[in-house]
Scaffold this active site. Structure first.
Site, PDB file in Angstrom:
ATOM      1  N   SER B 169      34.100 -11.464  -4.098  1.00 19.47           N
ATOM      2  CA  SER B 169      34.040 -10.018  -3.825  1.00 19.47           C
ATOM      3  C   SER B 169      35.430  -9.553  -3.408  1.00 19.47           C
ATOM      4  O   SER B 169      35.718  -9.342  -2.233  1.00 19.47           O
ATOM      5  CB  SER B 169      33.016  -9.733  -2.724  1.00 19.47           C
ATOM      6  N   GLY B 171      37.147  -6.965  -3.431  1.00 20.51           N
ATOM      7  CA  GLY B 171      37.384  -5.750  -2.659  1.00 20.51           C
ATOM      8  C   GLY B 171      37.357  -5.996  -1.153  1.00 20.51           C
ATOM      9  O   GLY B 171      38.027  -5.290  -0.394  1.00 20.51           O
ATOM     10  N   ASP B 172      36.584  -6.985  -0.721  1.00 19.96           N
ATOM     11  CA  ASP B 172      36.431  -7.218   0.719  1.00 19.96           C
ATOM     12  C   ASP B 172      37.728  -7.650   1.404  1.00 19.96           C
ATOM     13  O   ASP B 172      38.177  -6.994   2.345  1.00 19.96           O
ATOM     14  CB  ASP B 172      35.332  -8.252   0.981  1.00 19.96           C
ATOM     15  N   PRO B 173      38.353  -8.754   0.972  1.00 16.98           N
ATOM     16  CA  PRO B 173      39.576  -9.158   1.672  1.00 16.98           C
ATOM     17  C   PRO B 173      40.714  -8.167   1.469  1.00 16.98           C
ATOM     18  O   PRO B 173      41.553  -7.995   2.365  1.00 16.98           O
ATOM     19  CB  PRO B 173      39.908 -10.519   1.061  1.00 16.98           C
ATOM     20  N   GLY B 176      40.100  -5.673   3.944  1.00 16.59           N
ATOM     21  CA  GLY B 176      40.309  -6.250   5.271  1.00 16.59           C
ATOM     22  C   GLY B 176      41.777  -6.312   5.654  1.00 16.59           C
ATOM     23  O   GLY B 176      42.147  -6.012   6.794  1.00 16.59           O
TER      24      GLY B 176
END
Lengths: 403, 402
Positions: B169, B171-173, B176
């Site tokens: 995924s 987009g998450d890191p 972040g």
């Protein structure tokens, strides 16, 4: 004191090629830091990557370069010469930070070693963005974005799945390993400036892009130490649907993580009989019987429109997402309402539109203040500001970037 | 003395994007306190991998990887008294991070205006899928869906094949890290002026931020780059090639004409090295299929390590496609000090990935494993909030601390 930019007052020197140093210093520049970019006389290779507004490459009109270097001033210097190093030292003498992604094999040759620069300016933070770090046996390995994506373990996780294992592991579009290196470099660099508030001195920060990539393996890496299993692109997904479907006017991604989302999707599809089959009863069994189920869903999807389905699904709390094209993004009502895309009048390239504020800070907003520098644009200005009367010559006519 | 020593973070985040932001802050020495509840545990506490395949709320490798170095208090935010405790905590914090869907914190009574009234200089970041404003702000967003939504999937794939994913995924890191930088910048501003602020981050937007070339091409020409596998617009050859063995692959990137000649010679293909039309990138791009076949017929007889050694000796970028075992056993990464192995009360000593950068002057390290759910409840309520034992007991009896 009223400040409208979070990083006002910070002075940064960047010697970056392509993305991994330039995007880091862009994050600083966009929040108000003063960034001077030092390029070789033939230019940062990002100037050759495009896209270009016209038919042919133009060093002063590369889209990637413009995006990465707005809000900075640019000077040219050949750091392989004594004169170039003299300029760099003069720039760094009163800077807060130097950030570069010069190959570790060339750092000494170009006068970028921390010890020497820190002697003249003990408050300097130097951030070296490297492929593999500076300690282990691979520190001298040459690298590119692709080989680092592979070295960090991410390439192995993506690509054709079961039945198509003759196709190779697949990299994502663009220069993603470099972007990950840049983001970590920005965080660590600003972190080191916080340390300086306590210690009064700067330090050397070394970023390893390989490690940045490995840091984002999600849950896959831990399968090995925890269970002795190796995640790969060839495994079946544990739950379904989590897949792409072709509609009549584009692609959509169907994501049903929870049972209630699946039930809502079945309803949206008009409650077909096959949805009641035992083999599709829960998310695990849907994954086990995915080949059959995918065909049934695909048949219905083929008649739908992406946009209508997206909004209809979302209104039922199903996390559908369009497989956005660039046109979809630039025409999105949502992104437009948020004012996400930014446009600048770039001399030599004209109106240029690109991704804007990645975050909205209420007191100190992200801001576009100046276009990206033409090659060597600020040579004269920067030298005069440094009070040196002797402009050095620069040649902005190279046709090929060298490393 | 780590950079963020003395900074305290109230961490309401869950899944991956939010915890990845606060992980960066923990790496830099901030005291990150997770607010969690067994009534609604973080998704990653419920996901594998688990040692011996035995699930357990504190046993997930996914959770334990991305929450290293943090503290945890158990607080059921559905309980009105819990909101009072949460606000008391925020009063003692510098930063609040959350990544619920837009509006959730407000509905809990923990929106920015509310938190600002208890701590005027608080820095709060909300990292939702779509952002805090705009017509789709209430839409549901899951990590895997961010990659297609952002446009990255429509650009990624083999030539002539459907759009593809990234494998994680992504987009998450990416969100972040952007979030961590934004928080640091806001902290910097607060150091200079005393002023806090609210940060609105949309994971959709931070993912678009890393595909600028494609956005700009469309804005100028109304077209977007074709899906092109592992090939590159400027470098040729540039790809991932099959090696000897089961699913062993090597990545090779030829950056210029000189490297091409070297590659051809290493492969013992003087004919290719001498071939006039292949001397230039444009000619190689014309003949890319047959060049890739020639390379693969050479790599398939060798291990990825052998290919890498031969090409690196000539200064050509090449590296094996590592899997997780290759990473875990990599001598280089070990000598870089990248791994973390700390004793965890429920899973023992397990190998985790550490900090991908080094600070020479103020070294940062992961000094504690991920917390057990609620491991520090009493400690935080007593030592930071100043609650006495009777008050803590009453809250526990009332079902607030679970």
């Amino acid at each position: 004191m009223k400040r409208d930019a979070a990083l006002n007052g910070l002075k940064i020197v960047e010697c970056g090629g392509l993305v991994s140093a330039a995007y880091a210093s862009k994050l600083f520049a966009d929040l108000g830091a003063e960034v001077i970019k030092v390029e070789p006389p033939w230019g940062d290779p990002a100037r050759l990557r495009g896209p270009f507004p016209g038919k042919s490459p133009d060093l002063n009109a590369s889209g990637l370069f413009i995006y990465l270097n707005c809000n900075k001033r640019g000077v040219t210097a050949d750091l392989a010469t004594a004169e170039g190093q003299e300029l760099l030292q003069a720039l760094v003498r009163d800077a807060d930070m130097l950030i570069h992604n010069v190959s570790p094999n060339r750092v000494r040759h170009l006068g970028l070693e921390y010890e020497g620069l820190a002697r003249a300016n003990p408050r300097l933070v130097e951030v070296s963005v490297t492929p593999f770090g500076l300690r282990g046996p691979h520190r001298t390995y040459e690298a590119s974005d692709l080989t680092l994506w592979a070295a960090g373990g991410l390439a192995y996780l993506n690509g054709a799945g079961p039945g198509s294992d003759d196709l190779p592991p697949l990299k994502p579009f663009g220069l993603q390993a470099e972007f990950q290196g840049a983001l970590n470099a920005a965080v660590a660099g600003l972190g080191a400036l916080f340390a300086r508030r306590k210690t009064g001195v700067g330090q050397h920060v070394v970023v390893s892009i390989q490690q940045c990539v490995a840091s984002i393996l999600e849950l896959t890496f831990e399968y090995y130490p925890y269970m002795g299993l190796i995640a790969s692109r060839l495994g079946q997904k544990p739950i379904q649907p989590l897949d792409f479907f072709e509609c009549r006017d584009g692609w959509i991604f169907v994501c049903c993580v929870e049972e209630h989302q699946w039930h809502s999707l079945v309803e949206l599809m008009g409650n077909p009989d096959w949805a009641q089959l035992e083999i599709f009863a829960d998310r695990l069994s849907r994954a086990r019987n995915w080949d059959a189920l995918k065909l049934l869903i695909q048949e219905w999807m083929a008649t739908q429109s992406v946009a209508e389905l997206y909004h209809a699904g979302q209104s039922r709390r199903i996390p559908l997402a369009p497989v956005s094209t660039m046109g979809d993004l630039l025409n999105s009502d949502h992104l437009r309402a948020r004012g996400f895309f930014a446009t600048i009048e770039q001399p030599g390239a004209g109106r240029t539109t690109f991704p804007g504020a990645p975050y909205q800070l209420s007191a100190t907003p992200w801001k576009l203040r100046r276009p990206a520098p033409k090659l060597g644009e600020h040579n004269q200005q920067v030298i005069e500001a440094m009070g040196r009367g002797t402009p050095w010559s620069f040649a902005a006519s190279a046709t090929e970037a060298t490393r | 003395m780590r950079p963020l020593e003395g900074i305290r973070v109230a961490d309401f985040t869950w899944v991956w994007a939010g915890p990845f932001c606060t992980l960066q802050l923990a790496h830099l020495g901030a005291e990150v306190i997770r607010i969690e509840s067994a009534a609604r545990p973080c998704v990653t506490r419920l996901l594998p991998p688990w040692p011996d395949g035995q699930p357990g709320i504190n046993r997930s490798g996914y959770f334990n990887q991305y929450n290293q170095g943090k503290y945890s208090i158990a607080l059921d935010l559905k309980h009105p008294d819990a909101v009072t405790v949460a606000k008391d905590l925020v009063r003692h914090c510098d930063v609040v991070c959350e990544n619920f869907a837009s509006g959730v914190m407000e509905r809990l009574g923990l929106g920015y205006s509310e938190l600002r009234s208890v701590r005027p200089d608080i820095i709060m970041i909300s990292m939702s899928g779509y952002g805090a404003t705009g017509p789709e702000k209430e839409y549901v967003s899951y990590g895997p869906a961010q990659v297609p939504l952002s446009g990255l999937s429509s650009l990624t794939g083999y030539p002539g094949f459907p759009p593809m994913h990234v494998g994680i995924s992504y987009g998450d890191p990416t969100a972040g890290l952007h979030a961590a930088f934004a928080v640091l910048a806001a902290l910097w501003h607060r150091e200079e002026t005393g002023e806090g602020q609210f940060i609105d981050l949309s994971q959709w937007e931070t993912t678009i931020a890393v595909i600028p070339e494609a956005v700009i091409e469309y804005a100028w020409h109304g077209t977007q780059p074709e899906r092109n596998g592992n090939r590159d617009p400027l470098m040729a050859p540039h790809g991932i090639f099959r090696c000897a063995g089961e699913q062993r692959w090597v990545a090779i990137a030829v950056r210029d004409d000189e490297e091409w000649v070297k590659l051809a010679r290493v492969m013992g293909r003087e004919d290719l090295a001498e071939h006039p039309t292949l001397r230039h990138q444009a000619g190689r791009r014309e003949a890319i299929e047959s060049i890739e076949q020639a390379i693969e017929s050479w790599t398939i007889q060798r291990s990825p390590r052998e290919v890498t050694a031969l090409l690196q000796a000539e200064g050509i970028p090449a590296f094996p496609c590592y899997d997780s075992r290759d990473i875990a056993e990599d001598e280089h990464l070990r000598s870089e000090g990248f791994f973390v192995e700390l004793e965890h009360p429920e899973v023992g000593r397990k190998l985790h990935l550490g900090i991908p950068w080094k600070m020479e002057g103020t070294p940062c390290e992961v000094s504690r494993p991920a917390p057990l759910l609620g491991e520090h409840t009493d400690q935080v309520l007593r030592d930071i909030l100043g609650y006495d034992a009777a008050r803590i007991e009453a809250l526990r009896r009332g079902g607030v601390l679970r």
